[in-house]
Design a protein around this motif. Structure first.
Motif, short mmCIF file in Angstrom:
data_model
loop_
_atom_site.label_atom_id
_atom_site.label_comp_id
_atom_site.label_asym_id
_atom_site.label_seq_id
_atom_site.Cartn_x
_atom_site.Cartn_y
_atom_site.Cartn_z
N GLN A 104 30.12 -48.93 -17.70
CA GLN A 104 30.51 -50.09 -16.88
C GLN A 104 31.63 -49.72 -15.92
OE1 GLN A 104 31.43 -53.03 -19.86
NE2 GLN A 104 29.30 -53.74 -20.02
N SER A 108 31.31 -49.95 -11.86
CA SER A 108 32.26 -50.75 -11.08
C SER A 108 32.96 -49.90 -10.02
CB SER A 108 33.30 -51.37 -12.03
OG SER A 108 34.29 -52.05 -11.31
N GLN A 111 30.72 -49.16 -6.85
CA GLN A 111 30.20 -50.27 -6.05
C GLN A 111 30.50 -50.12 -4.55
OE1 GLN A 111 28.16 -53.04 -6.78
NE2 GLN A 111 27.79 -51.68 -8.52
#
Length: 275
Positions: A104, A108, A111
């Protein structure tokens, strides 16, 4: 007895007269004009001090650049950091709950590097500084997420963690005006006698010059620094043992061996993967 009462009355009267004397018009020992002069003096005195402070701050601010720090001698060389943001990466490849946080974090972080967003930036030529000193609105060079290939999270959403061959992203901290000489690239080694196989994305761990110089957060609002992905190709003998890995920026004039600063041009982290 009468004398004691008289003395008490006199004492009480003297305190009342000190607070306000109706005969002389004094309040706490001073007349209204005296209090006015004292108030005026302190008003002028502190007003002068406030004016001097304001003038000094204004003069100092005129010497500062809104976009570039005046003194940058302590950050002449950048440090290295890794993502996921942990210097001890430990997980069992068969238990997703143990590595989901790492995945995760990588997702993130990447992005802003999505290809759809990077299409709006400039396709800069490789090997050349992107000089924009005379340009008011600074442009940004493309760094597409897809360049990281097996470590992009596009084909493999687990970034190799599910198969026990994790990806580590290495980035160089931003330094305004930095122009590294040579051909800077990231090189990682495991601290043991036998080497560890690794893959680098982009190829050879290259930090292309087109992403330099950086002009600061205000002028370079959408800037993304180059990233190197390192995929650890763990063999059977590498599992269930802790590996200490050191990554350095090499091939340029950037420092990477300062004993006083362990993060200057390098980063050390530990990885332990269980089957």
């Amino acid at each position: 007895m009468a004398n004691k009462e008289e003395k008490a009355d006199e004492k009480q009267s003297s305190w009342k007269d000190f607070i306000y004397n109706p005969r002389t018009g004094e309040f706490i020992g001073r007349t209204a004009s005296s209090w006015a002069l004292i108030f005026l003096f302190y008003l002028v005195f502190y007003g002068f001090l406030a004016g001097m402070f304001t003038l000094t701050m204004w003069v100092m601010l005129q010497t500062l650049d809104e976009h570039t720090p005046r003194y940058r001698d302590r950050v002449a060389n950048p440090g290295l950091m890794i993502r996921p943001k942990s210097f001890e990466i430990k997980f069992n490849r068969s238990i997703p709950q143990q590595y989901i946080e790492y995945v995760q974090h990588l997702e993130s972080f990447l992005q802003p590097y999505n290809d759809s967003l990077q299409e709006a930036n400039e396709p800069c030529p490789d090997g050349m500084y992107f000089e924009q000193d005379d340009v008011e609105e600074k442009k940004v060079c493309q760094f597409k997420r897809s360049v990281l290939r097996q470590c992009s999270g596009l084909a493999d959403s687990s970034f190799g963690y599910s198969e026990g061959q994790p990806c580590i992203l290495v980035k160089m901290n931003r330094v305004i005006g930095l122009r590294p000489r040579g051909d800077p690239h990231i090189n990682c080694i495991v601290k043991r006698e036998t080497p560890l196989q690794m893959q680098y994305f982009p190829i050879e761990g290259k930090l292309d010059k087109s992403y330099f110089p950086y002009y600061g957060k205000k002028l370079h609002a959408n800037y993304v620094q180059p990233v190197v992905a390192v995929k650890l190709l763990l063999a059977e003998d590498d599992y269930n043992s802790e590996l200490t890995i050191e990554c350095k920026v090499e091939g340029s004039d950037l420092l990477n061996n300062n004993e006083r600063d362990k993060f200057l041009g390098r980063v050390i982290f530990r990885v332990k993967v269980s089957k």
